[in-house]
Enzyme design. Sequence first.
Site, PDB file in Angstrom:
ATOM      1  N   TRP A 118     -28.658   6.432 -22.591  1.00 46.95           N
ATOM      2  CA  TRP A 118     -28.241   7.550 -21.734  1.00 46.95           C
ATOM      3  C   TRP A 118     -27.026   8.255 -22.324  1.00 46.95           C
ATOM      4  CZ3 TRP A 118     -23.673   8.722 -19.209  1.00 46.95           C
ATOM      5  CH2 TRP A 118     -23.729   9.711 -18.235  1.00 46.95           C
ATOM      6  N   HIS A 119     -26.128   7.484 -22.925  1.00 52.18           N
ATOM      7  CA  HIS A 119     -24.904   8.067 -23.471  1.00 52.18           C
ATOM      8  C   HIS A 119     -25.153   8.915 -24.707  1.00 52.18           C
ATOM      9  CE1 HIS A 119     -22.642   5.365 -20.795  1.00 52.18           C
ATOM     10  NE2 HIS A 119     -21.618   6.159 -21.020  1.00 52.18           N
ATOM     11  N   GLY A 120     -26.170   8.610 -25.477  1.00 51.65           N
ATOM     12  CA  GLY A 120     -26.397   9.401 -26.682  1.00 51.65           C
ATOM     13  C   GLY A 120     -27.681   9.005 -27.380  1.00 51.65           C
TER      14      GLY A 120
ATOM     15  N   PHE B 128     -23.094  14.339 -23.526  1.00 47.85           N
ATOM     16  CA  PHE B 128     -24.019  13.405 -22.900  1.00 47.85           C
ATOM     17  C   PHE B 128     -24.738  14.033 -21.701  1.00 47.85           C
ATOM     18  CE2 PHE B 128     -20.420  10.534 -24.350  1.00 47.85           C
ATOM     19  CZ  PHE B 128     -20.969  10.377 -25.609  1.00 47.85           C
TER      20      PHE B 128
END
Length: 482
Positions: free
Chosen positions: A327-329, A482
């Site tokens: 989800w972050h990257g 993000f």
Amino acid sequence: MLFNSLDFFIFLPIVFVLYWFVLNKNLKVQNFLLLIASYVFYGWWDVRFLSLIILSTIIDYFIGIKIHESNDETKRKRWLRLSMLVNLSLLGFFKYFNFFIDSFISAFNSIGIEMDTFTLNIILPVGISFYTFQTMSYSLDINKRKLVPTKDFVAFATFVAFFPQLVAGPIERASNLLPQFLRKRKFNNKFASDGVRQILWGLFKKIVVADNCAPFVNSIFSNYTEEPSSMLILGVVIFAFQIYADFSGYTDIAIGVAKLFGFDFKKNFNFPYFSKGISEFWKRWHISLSSWLNDYLFTPLAVEFRNYKKRGIFLAVFLTFLISGLWHGAGWNFVFWGGLHGLYYIPVIFSKKRFTSISTNKGSKVKLDFSITDIPKMVLTFFMVCLTYIFFRSASLSDAFGYLKGIFTQIPTFPNTIPYELFLFIIILMATEWFQRNKEHGLQFDDTSKVRPFFRWVIYFLLIFAIFIFQEEQQEFIYFQF
């Protein structure tokens, strides 16, 4: 439009004046103003991406009503799956298409099957990860009968797109934020004043601390092969304070701006670097995301794997953190970052008779008790988190391992450059938050505060002075990517 830009400081007073002094007689008109203002705020980056947030809003508005009206369990699940499919497809295409295609081709090339690279130049819409999770939780809560959908489309659309938290959170639940759009709001001078102070504290974090740390950190991570181990260690430690000041600074500004309009957001950071263990850290860091993952991902997985007992709990935790990393990257370094945090939970899980959550919504209310014996625990937790930051900040997984190799294979030497100015900013930040550790933010002063009004105003003017004097080149907030 950036919170730390001139554009925003022209935009905000205009909306504020219209909201409280021109359109304050009609709640629906106030909400419509906030919706238009939010679309202007978001469209300032790229107006084309407004279509995505509007599409997501329309679909989840009608699907929420359909789920609520359906008494047939099968039909309700079909509507819910449609909502998940649309939201995750939009997120997956814009954020992960190139990542998965490149990974697929690299896998075949590694076994001798040559494939041509096929990627599209896809621009990542700002904030898509945040508003997607926000609308998904709306449909999920309606399906669980925890929430009744609203039939006020403007209120719902404003809930999805509300500009203070649209781009980088907090990820607000509909159960907390949506009812605030449906009831009359009155201007509260005390509440708004606290909001202004929180905005000031957030700007200090971002402009003075985070933006001044950025050039030093960028230089270290860009040239890690040429730096001694001492500088590499210093680089990741400084980055730890950069990302905290940057992201919690954004959150402080967002919560403060919301207060100006009479809205109460949940606390998103609760002084996480004072945590005495990794599970406490995730109760204090990015609380809105960690509690979202706990409620909508970890808990269903834990139920699914319950027959495997503690091994099943660990699997649920590990998968949750892997997905959190993704989800972050869109990069394997982020997946590895998440996996490390999952591994950190092994002793936590197996030392408890019953492990029930990775985080809770009560994390914002966890008070910080302290004894001298807690210092080693805090230091150890901080350096465990710093180790994961190497993967978070590096451009790729290979760079992260190269950075680690530089730390552990070189003979330690004294740093060739010591950023004394950065240390001063960090000390001011952490000292303030330590003394205010059981408050909502660093500048929250109430009637019981020991800081006299005269000294409060001295603090305010010193912070404003520092913001103007130590202002570096304007930089976007880290979590915008993000």
